[in-house]
Design a protein around this motif. Sequence first.
Motif, PDB file in Angstrom:
ATOM      1  N   HIS A 195     -10.365 -16.970  -0.653  1.00  0.00           N
ATOM      2  CA  HIS A 195     -10.441 -16.381   0.691  1.00  0.00           C
ATOM      3  C   HIS A 195     -11.726 -15.556   0.821  1.00  0.00           C
ATOM      4  CE1 HIS A 195      -6.683 -17.721   2.203  1.00  0.00           C
ATOM      5  NE2 HIS A 195      -5.982 -17.145   1.248  1.00  0.00           N
ATOM      6  N   ILE A 196     -12.167 -15.359   2.076  1.00  0.00           N
ATOM      7  CA  ILE A 196     -13.472 -14.699   2.252  1.00  0.00           C
ATOM      8  C   ILE A 196     -13.509 -13.264   1.775  1.00  0.00           C
ATOM      9  CG2 ILE A 196     -14.504 -16.107   4.078  1.00  0.00           C
ATOM     10  CD1 ILE A 196     -13.611 -13.970   6.075  1.00  0.00           C
ATOM     11  N   HIS A 197     -12.387 -12.566   1.795  1.00  0.00           N
ATOM     12  CA  HIS A 197     -12.449 -11.156   1.382  1.00  0.00           C
ATOM     13  C   HIS A 197     -13.033 -11.057  -0.032  1.00  0.00           C
ATOM     14  CE1 HIS A 197     -10.270  -7.021   1.876  1.00  0.00           C
ATOM     15  NE2 HIS A 197     -11.480  -6.893   1.393  1.00  0.00           N
ATOM     16  N   ARG A 218      -6.322 -10.621 -11.789  1.00  0.00           N
ATOM     17  CA  ARG A 218      -5.443 -10.330 -10.660  1.00  0.00           C
ATOM     18  C   ARG A 218      -5.516  -8.817 -10.409  1.00  0.00           C
ATOM     19  NH1 ARG A 218      -1.035  -8.024 -12.877  1.00  0.00           N
ATOM     20  NH2 ARG A 218       0.066  -8.124 -10.889  1.00  0.00           N
ATOM     21  N   VAL A 239      -6.995  -4.943   0.357  1.00  0.00           N
ATOM     22  CA  VAL A 239      -6.118  -5.138   1.522  1.00  0.00           C
ATOM     23  C   VAL A 239      -5.166  -3.935   1.611  1.00  0.00           C
ATOM     24  CG1 VAL A 239      -6.286  -7.650   1.374  1.00  0.00           C
ATOM     25  CG2 VAL A 239      -4.438  -6.492   0.158  1.00  0.00           C
ATOM     26  N   THR A 241      -1.973  -3.590   1.557  1.00  0.00           N
ATOM     27  CA  THR A 241      -0.882  -3.574   0.560  1.00  0.00           C
ATOM     28  C   THR A 241      -1.339  -2.895  -0.730  1.00  0.00           C
ATOM     29  OG1 THR A 241       0.064  -5.599   1.457  1.00  0.00           O
ATOM     30  CG2 THR A 241       0.635  -5.083  -0.819  1.00  0.00           C
ATOM     31  N   ILE A 242      -2.580  -3.110  -1.111  1.00  0.00           N
ATOM     32  CA  ILE A 242      -3.084  -2.506  -2.349  1.00  0.00           C
ATOM     33  C   ILE A 242      -3.178  -0.985  -2.202  1.00  0.00           C
ATOM     34  CG2 ILE A 242      -5.185  -2.310  -3.781  1.00  0.00           C
ATOM     35  CD1 ILE A 242      -5.319  -5.380  -3.668  1.00  0.00           C
ATOM     36  N   LYS A 245       0.233   0.364  -2.604  1.00  0.00           N
ATOM     37  CA  LYS A 245       0.646   0.387  -4.015  1.00  0.00           C
ATOM     38  C   LYS A 245      -0.078   1.508  -4.783  1.00  0.00           C
ATOM     39  CE  LYS A 245       2.099  -4.435  -4.334  1.00  0.00           C
ATOM     40  NZ  LYS A 245       2.811  -5.095  -5.422  1.00  0.00           N
ATOM     41  N   SER A 277      -8.292  -7.293   6.218  1.00  0.00           N
ATOM     42  CA  SER A 277      -7.499  -8.531   6.111  1.00  0.00           C
ATOM     43  C   SER A 277      -6.151  -8.383   6.785  1.00  0.00           C
ATOM     44  CB  SER A 277      -7.259  -8.998   4.672  1.00  0.00           C
ATOM     45  OG  SER A 277      -8.468  -9.265   4.037  1.00  0.00           O
ATOM     46  N   ARG A 299     -12.090  -2.511   8.626  1.00  0.00           N
ATOM     47  CA  ARG A 299     -12.864  -3.525   9.365  1.00  0.00           C
ATOM     48  C   ARG A 299     -11.938  -4.706   9.670  1.00  0.00           C
ATOM     49  NH1 ARG A 299     -11.417  -7.749   6.882  1.00  0.00           N
ATOM     50  NH2 ARG A 299     -11.695  -7.876   4.673  1.00  0.00           N
ATOM     51  N   GLY A 301     -11.759  -9.007  10.274  1.00  0.00           N
ATOM     52  CA  GLY A 301     -12.477 -10.272  10.120  1.00  0.00           C
ATOM     53  C   GLY A 301     -11.528 -11.439  10.137  1.00  0.00           C
ATOM     54  N   MET A 302     -12.090 -12.615   9.890  1.00  0.00           N
ATOM     55  CA  MET A 302     -11.296 -13.844   9.907  1.00  0.00           C
ATOM     56  C   MET A 302     -12.093 -14.927   9.193  1.00  0.00           C
ATOM     57  SD  MET A 302      -9.711 -15.418  13.371  1.00  0.00           S
ATOM     58  CE  MET A 302      -8.451 -16.668  13.347  1.00  0.00           C
ATOM     59  N   GLY A 404       0.775  -9.197   2.669  1.00  0.00           N
ATOM     60  CA  GLY A 404      -0.083  -8.877   1.523  1.00  0.00           C
ATOM     61  C   GLY A 404      -1.526  -9.293   1.763  1.00  0.00           C
ATOM     62  N   TYR A 406      -2.397 -12.109   3.082  1.00  0.00           N
ATOM     63  CA  TYR A 406      -2.444 -13.576   3.195  1.00  0.00           C
ATOM     64  C   TYR A 406      -1.969 -14.001   4.577  1.00  0.00           C
ATOM     65  CZ  TYR A 406      -2.957 -14.209  -1.875  1.00  0.00           C
ATOM     66  OH  TYR A 406      -3.411 -14.195  -3.159  1.00  0.00           O
ATOM     67  N   TRP A 436       4.159  -4.806   2.410  1.00  0.00           N
ATOM     68  CA  TRP A 436       3.456  -6.087   2.583  1.00  0.00           C
ATOM     69  C   TRP A 436       2.883  -6.268   3.984  1.00  0.00           C
ATOM     70  CZ3 TRP A 436       2.547  -8.237  -1.942  1.00  0.00           C
ATOM     71  CH2 TRP A 436       3.411  -7.949  -2.998  1.00  0.00           C
ATOM     72  N   GLN A 472      11.376 -13.374   1.981  1.00  0.00           N
ATOM     73  CA  GLN A 472      11.830 -12.096   1.415  1.00  0.00           C
ATOM     74  C   GLN A 472      13.159 -11.684   2.027  1.00  0.00           C
ATOM     75  OE1 GLN A 472      10.093 -10.482  -0.954  1.00  0.00           O
ATOM     76  NE2 GLN A 472       8.739 -12.250  -0.858  1.00  0.00           N
TER      77      GLN A 472
HETATM   78  C1  MLC Z   1       4.016 -11.256  -3.940  1.00  0.00           C
HETATM   79  N1  MLC Z   1       5.256 -10.775  -3.846  1.00  0.00           N
HETATM   80  C2  MLC Z   1       5.568 -10.589  -2.574  1.00  0.00           C
HETATM   81  C3  MLC Z   1       4.436 -11.006  -1.849  1.00  0.00           C
HETATM   82  N2  MLC Z   1       3.489 -11.409  -2.724  1.00  0.00           N
HETATM   83  N3  MLC Z   1       6.668 -10.100  -1.993  1.00  0.00           N
HETATM   84  C4  MLC Z   1       6.663 -10.023  -0.645  1.00  0.00           C
HETATM   85  N4  MLC Z   1       5.639 -10.431   0.117  1.00  0.00           N
HETATM   86  C5  MLC Z   1       4.505 -10.902  -0.446  1.00  0.00           C
HETATM   87  N5  MLC Z   1       3.479 -11.256   0.320  1.00  0.00           N
HETATM   88  C6  MLC Z   1       6.174 -10.434  -4.921  1.00  0.00           C
HETATM   89  C7  MLC Z   1       6.169 -11.490  -5.992  1.00  0.00           C
HETATM   90  O1  MLC Z   1       7.129 -12.474  -5.705  1.00  0.00           O
HETATM   91  C8  MLC Z   1       6.537 -10.687  -7.225  1.00  0.00           C
HETATM   92  O2  MLC Z   1       7.937 -10.509  -7.240  1.00  0.00           O
HETATM   93  C9  MLC Z   1       5.908  -9.329  -6.960  1.00  0.00           C
HETATM   94  O3  MLC Z   1       5.718  -9.241  -5.547  1.00  0.00           O
HETATM   95  C10 MLC Z   1       4.592  -9.194  -7.634  1.00  0.00           C
HETATM   96  O4  MLC Z   1       3.807 -10.337  -7.283  1.00  0.00           O
HETATM   97  P1  MLC Z   1       2.267 -10.358  -7.564  1.00  0.00           P
HETATM   98  O5  MLC Z   1       1.682 -11.580  -6.964  1.00  0.00           O
HETATM   99  O6  MLC Z   1       2.039 -10.051  -8.994  1.00  0.00           O
HETATM  100  O7  MLC Z   1       1.839  -9.113  -6.706  1.00  0.00           O
HETATM  101  P2  MLC Z   1       0.535  -8.364  -6.802  1.00  0.00           P
HETATM  102  O8  MLC Z   1      -0.340  -8.880  -7.890  1.00  0.00           O
HETATM  103  O9  MLC Z   1       0.853  -6.921  -6.772  1.00  0.00           O
HETATM  104  O10 MLC Z   1      -0.151  -8.876  -5.466  1.00  0.00           O
HETATM  105  C11 MLC Z   1      -0.264  -8.135  -4.354  1.00  0.00           C
HETATM  106  C12 MLC Z   1      -1.662  -8.330  -3.789  1.00  0.00           C
HETATM  107  C13 MLC Z   1      -1.878  -9.807  -3.477  1.00  0.00           C
HETATM  108  C14 MLC Z   1      -1.730  -7.470  -2.551  1.00  0.00           C
HETATM  109  C15 MLC Z   1      -2.690  -7.852  -4.807  1.00  0.00           C
HETATM  110  O11 MLC Z   1      -0.912 -10.210  -2.554  1.00  0.00           O
HETATM  111  C16 MLC Z   1      -3.268 -10.079  -3.001  1.00  0.00           C
HETATM  112  O12 MLC Z   1      -4.205 -10.203  -3.795  1.00  0.00           O
HETATM  113  N6  MLC Z   1      -3.477 -10.129  -1.662  1.00  0.00           N
HETATM  114  C17 MLC Z   1      -4.798 -10.291  -1.071  1.00  0.00           C
HETATM  115  C18 MLC Z   1      -4.900 -11.549  -0.290  1.00  0.00           C
HETATM  116  C19 MLC Z   1      -6.292 -11.698   0.326  1.00  0.00           C
HETATM  117  O13 MLC Z   1      -7.313 -11.562  -0.337  1.00  0.00           O
HETATM  118  N7  MLC Z   1      -6.357 -11.951   1.622  1.00  0.00           N
HETATM  119  C20 MLC Z   1      -7.605 -12.034   2.324  1.00  0.00           C
HETATM  120  C21 MLC Z   1      -7.604 -13.277   3.187  1.00  0.00           C
HETATM  121  S1  MLC Z   1      -9.162 -13.393   4.048  1.00  0.00           S
HETATM  122  P3  MLC Z   1       8.737 -10.433  -8.605  1.00  0.00           P
HETATM  123  O14 MLC Z   1      10.144 -10.469  -8.126  1.00  0.00           O
HETATM  124  O15 MLC Z   1       8.314 -11.608  -9.397  1.00  0.00           O
HETATM  125  O16 MLC Z   1       8.318  -9.105  -9.199  1.00  0.00           O
HETATM  126  C22 MLC Z   1      -8.894 -12.544   5.474  1.00  0.00           C
HETATM  127  C23 MLC Z   1     -10.057 -12.256   6.336  1.00  0.00           C
HETATM  128  C24 MLC Z   1     -10.341 -10.805   6.246  1.00  0.00           C
HETATM  129  O17 MLC Z   1      -7.834 -12.105   5.699  1.00  0.00           O
HETATM  130  O18 MLC Z   1     -10.391 -10.125   7.276  1.00  0.00           O
HETATM  131  O19 MLC Z   1     -10.507 -10.357   5.126  1.00  0.00           O
END
Ligand code: MLC
Length: 497
Positions: A195-197, A218, A239, A241-242, A245, A277, A299, A301-302, A404, A406, A436, A472
């Motif tokens: 993804h672009i982010h 990760r 994002v 969500t981070i 957390k 995001s 900010r 974006g898309m 999150g 996405y 999320w 969820q």
């Molecule tokens: C994961 N889990 C979720 C979930 N994603 N639960 C609810 N909703 C969600 N969306 C659960 C998993 O099932 C797991 O459960 C637990 O959370 C941990 O999962 P994980 O994947 O290890 O989580 P984590 O590493 O903490 O990931 C969270 C995150 C990740 C925020 C770091 O989602 C992420 O990297 N998001 C960024 C996405 C991104 O880059 N988007 C940009 C798009 S571009 P269990 O039960 O197994 O513990 C864009 C344009 C712009 O948008 O403007 O930027």
Amino acid sequence: MPDLPIFARARSHSSAIAFRTPSTTHRYQDLLDHSALVASVLLAGTKDLEEARVALLVAPGFDYVAAQWGIWRAGGMKVPICLSATEPEWEYALTDSGASIVIVDDVSAPKIAPLCARLGVRLVEVEAVGQSQPCELPELTPDRQAMILYTSGTTSKPKGVVTTHANIQAQIESLVEAWEWSASDRIPLFLPMHHIHGIINVTLCALWSGASIEPFSRFDMQAILDRVRDDAYTLFMAVPTIYVKLIQALESAADADAERVAIVGGFARMRLMVSGSAALPASVHEKWTELTGQKLLERYGMTEIGMALSNPYRGERRPGAVGLPLPGVEIRLKSESGAIVTREDEPGEIQVRGPAVFRVYWDRPEASAECFDDDWFRTGDMAVLERGYYRIMGRLSVDIIKSGGYKLSALEIEAALLEHPDIVECAVIGLPDDTWGEAVSAAVVLKPGASLELGGLRDWSKGRLSVYKIPQRLQVVTELPRNAMGKVTKPAVRGLF
Ligand code: MLC
Ligand code: AMP
């Protein structure tokens, strides 16, 4: 021979460190050398890949960028795919883009090898290219198509957003100027690299500037906090969500806890922390300032346009607002009646124009035509101008969910759930969620006599849907709410939860 500016700039920073991990450092020259070898392996004796699609399934870091630059230097189009996707999702991306090669690392190779064998796609292991010899590389011009990113939308299956080298360069230059990137910046990379982010805002802006990147496979909170405490970074991009957390983690320790004080100091001393995001709730923005003294820069974006709106680097960063157009970006709001909004406090759809905006969705002429209003890209997001700054109000389509960070298509998730043997009908929506942003929530009608619980549905979904698409919340109902035309009314589906 003319070269793309990103490579010419890398040459000018050749001895600077591009990537650093606890056990390795890679300089810009290493990136140039290694990407030339990747290009030579991809070319395999031919002169130019001529925009052939090369998929990329490599963990974030030096190998990823060496592969990305190798694809570009060979004249190919990069198609990064999600490391944690399921096999059907990979198959969709490979077949839709018509990828003829996949570059993998040794972790992903065994996972995707059977699929590549079945589809007749060539597998190149990035670790193995060091054995090859450099060859003459084709001449590249900025108007070449460079990348396809899959993004979910109002169609069931994700669409491939095609950007040229010129689009990517415009996206980078705008951010480098606005956020004052420099060669002394150091940034952690923990966002997904399809993804672009992660790709543009963190990695390519850093590499354009001669800055250095610390990659993580990760979002490994403890490892990242350890480095924040050591003042390893000047910049941080994440994002919402981070940030939620991180707040939870900081608040779980006492105010005076020495470790917490040291980490807070590391955040406080960064020159810039950015959120985007998805909407950053004002309460999270304010909490972060209270904890660290940092004012997050939000900010908007898309994938199709890069970053469009931003709070200022210097000046007021207003919680709940996304600021003003970034350099090179033109914005207008179009109201529901079709008029261009000319006043504050009047909402309208955000439309975007400028050199960063993509041209087409891969192989989808109709969708490509529909998303433009003359030469303005229709984002599908509503905004309003208030006291000089834009504020995002929401999306026009209820079928797009952001969880999150996405972007997810409710329709795609519904199509997958309908394959469940006991589900007759379903409606998927995003419900507000403190962590999320939105939580994927499914209302389902079951076959007579059948029963289904959330745990069972989640287990069944694994292997069919990426983890963040798995519902969820679940509500079993006897019927879905419909309007007079018999169509499911999603706003009424919310009332079922
Ligand atoms: C994961 N889990 C979720 C979930 N994603 N639960 C609810 N909703 C969600 N969306 C659960 C998993 O099932 C797991 O459960 C637990 O959370 C941990 O999962 P994980 O994947 O290890 O989580 P984590 O590493 O903490 O990931 C969270 C995150 C990740 C925020 C770091 O989602 C992420 O990297 N998001 C960024 C996405 C991104 O880059 N988007 C940009 C798009 S571009 P269990 O039960 O197994 O513990 C864009 C344009 C712009 O948008 O403007 O930027
Ligand atoms: P993507 O298609 O994954 O690139 O996601 C782009 C979408 O993310 C936009 O259309 C918005 O709906 C949303 N988005 C990005 N940044 C913000 C933000 N700061 N506030 C609200 N929504 C955002």
